[in-house]
Motif scaffolding. Structure first.
Motif, mmCIF file in Angstrom:
data_model
loop_
_atom_site.group_PDB
_atom_site.id
_atom_site.type_symbol
_atom_site.label_atom_id
_atom_site.label_comp_id
_atom_site.label_asym_id
_atom_site.label_seq_id
_atom_site.Cartn_x
_atom_site.Cartn_y
_atom_site.Cartn_z
ATOM 1 N N ASP A 88 -1.486 23.250 -16.831
ATOM 2 C CA ASP A 88 -2.806 23.837 -16.558
ATOM 3 C C ASP A 88 -3.358 23.447 -15.187
ATOM 4 O O ASP A 88 -4.568 23.506 -14.953
ATOM 5 C CB ASP A 88 -3.820 23.427 -17.639
ATOM 6 N N LYS A 148 -3.772 20.593 -14.081
ATOM 7 C CA LYS A 148 -4.624 19.413 -14.198
ATOM 8 C C LYS A 148 -3.869 18.137 -14.542
ATOM 9 O O LYS A 148 -4.348 17.041 -14.264
ATOM 10 C CB LYS A 148 -5.701 19.654 -15.259
ATOM 11 N N GLN A 164 -3.132 12.383 -13.135
ATOM 12 C CA GLN A 164 -4.350 13.177 -13.278
ATOM 13 C C GLN A 164 -5.229 12.928 -12.065
ATOM 14 O O GLN A 164 -5.429 11.788 -11.660
ATOM 15 C CB GLN A 164 -5.092 12.809 -14.568
ATOM 16 N N LYS A 197 -6.578 14.797 -8.039
ATOM 17 C CA LYS A 197 -6.330 15.795 -6.987
ATOM 18 C C LYS A 197 -4.854 15.895 -6.607
ATOM 19 O O LYS A 197 -4.395 16.958 -6.180
ATOM 20 C CB LYS A 197 -7.172 15.443 -5.755
ATOM 21 N N GLN A 246 -7.176 22.795 -7.723
ATOM 22 C CA GLN A 246 -8.275 22.357 -8.571
ATOM 23 C C GLN A 246 -9.570 22.294 -7.754
ATOM 24 O O GLN A 246 -9.550 21.935 -6.572
ATOM 25 C CB GLN A 246 -7.997 20.955 -9.133
ATOM 26 N N VAL A 297 -12.774 18.166 -8.034
ATOM 27 C CA VAL A 297 -12.087 16.966 -8.502
ATOM 28 C C VAL A 297 -12.453 15.821 -7.575
ATOM 29 O O VAL A 297 -12.141 15.845 -6.386
ATOM 30 C CB VAL A 297 -10.555 17.161 -8.521
#
Length: 399
Positions: A153, A155, A186, A188, A214, A217
């Motif tokens: 995802d 992430k 988890q 950037k 993302q 973040v």
């Protein structure tokens, strides 16, 4: 006599063509690919050293994916755990997720074509890296994409030394328990893993896929690290810089210790300036001649005080370097010529002392399950083993 001369000339010509194929392929590869150093980031890193614990977390994350899966492995094979993995990917594709699976052409050669077809029929996009090709057939047959990258995802990321298979759960009766190091990421820097995945995907498929990074973040706090990809070059220079940086202690953990002359000379210099150098390798090899090729370098390092431990409680596959309490490397790149000159690798470099000390503790635990190789025992090697070592040295660049 004329027939013998003709045969010899033909053999020489064939060897020359093979050498030329390799040389031209390598030069072309160097011109097209370089090193990609991603920025320093801060984020959450979770360390795994056990296959069962890693797969529990990994399978849960991919099962819970809601939008996309981008997965790249060197080895996926035909066994229970791999078939379960492929089944999850098929299910997620049927649910409407964008699922891409990138495998190395050689490393994943045991995956059945029927399984790949089932995945594609379910909507999984499957591609293979480094298919042998003309005119540089020999070089393209030898080089592999050795990276292990997964992004869930956009992430959650995974990177390290584990591939997929029952072997990594310790279910191989020959190799036994499997020790490795892998990271869950988890923050950037997951964007950097995703960036690298699409760089490789687009090369393998001739596509021009992109991704959306993302948003929002924050990088405050967490563990400082960065990722670096290499393509059959530049990793040796990175490892050289790490050896030169060491002031007190240096740990090198690798299943394949074939450093070559330049790195060996640098390790000797480190030992002479008082650095405590420890090398941790498996007692038994998983590929022919790899174990024998390492002994040449043991003989050059042991007289200078290098400590070489051989892990005997299973197979040791970790690719880790720790420099004092300042820098730690975890990734797919081995301390060997194949990673320096042939393989595509992805390594993570960590700078936070608390995490580095955690990694160091796992190494010390593994040393307790290892045998110290002394210079005296090294000198008493059987003549047959010495002969195998000479053969291994001839092929050390490809091991």
């Amino acid at each position: 006599m004329f027939a013998l001369i003709t045969i010899v000339l033909i053999l020489i010509f064939i060897v020359f063509l093979l050498w030329l194929s390799y040389y031209l392929g390598y030069k072309k590869h160097l011109n097209q690919h370089g090193v990609k150093r991603y920025p320093k980031r801060t984020g959450e890193l979770t360390l795994f050293i056990d296959g069962s614990e890693l797969y529990t977390s990994y399978f849960e994350d991919i099962r819970n994916a809601k939008g996309s899966l981008e997965i790249q492995f060197y080895t996926v094979c035909d066994d229970k755990i791999c078939n379960e993995f492929l089944g999850i990917l098929r299910q997620k594709a049927k649910e409407g997720l964008i699922v891409r699976l990138l495998l190395d052409h050689y490393g994943s050669k045991d995956v059945k074509k029927a399984e790949i077809k089932r995945c594609r029929d379910a909507g999984v996009k499957v591609a293979f890296s480094h298919k042998p090709s003309m005119p540089c057939l020999l070089f393209t047959s030898l080089t592999h994409n050795h990276r292990k990258i997964s992004v869930v995802d956009g992430k959650i990321g995974y990177i390290g030394g584990f591939n997929l298979g029952e072997d990594y759960l310790g279910n191989n009766p020959k190799l036994g328990y499997w020790r490795d190091h892998h990271l869950k990421v988890q923050g950037k820097s997951v964007d950097d893993l995703r960036n690298q995945f699409y760089r490789d995907w687009n090369v393998a498929t001739n596509e021009k896929q992109t991704y959306v990074p993302q948003e929002h973040v924050t990088e405050a706090g967490g563990i400082e690290h960065h990722f670096e990809s290499t393509n059959g070059a530049h990793l040796q220079e990175t490892f050289l810089a790490m050896v030169r940086r060491a002031k007190r202690e240096l740990y090198i953990c690798t299943p394949y210790f074939i450093p070559g002359k330049v790195l060996t000379d640098e390790l000797v210099r480190a030992l002479k300036r008082g650095v405590d150098v420890t090398v941790l390798v498996p007692f038994n090899g998983d590929y022919p001649l790899v174990k024998e090729a390492a002994f040449r370098y043991y003989g050059l390092l042991l007289p200078h005080g290098c400590k070489i431990y051989r892990f005997y409680q299973g197979f040791y596959h970790s690719k880790v370097i720790v420099v004092d309490d300042q820098l730690c490397d975890i990734g797919s790149g081995n301390f060997n010529k194949r990673s320096f000159y042939l393989n595509d690798e992805m390594n993570g470099f960590i700078y936070t002392a608390s995490f580095i000390n955690r990694v160091k503790e796992t190494i010390k635990e593994d040393i307790q399950r290892s045998e110290l190789l002394t210079y005296e025992s090294y000198q008493k090697r059987p003549l047959l083993q010495k002969g195998r070592e000479q053969v291994a040295n001839l092929f050390s660049r490809f091991l």
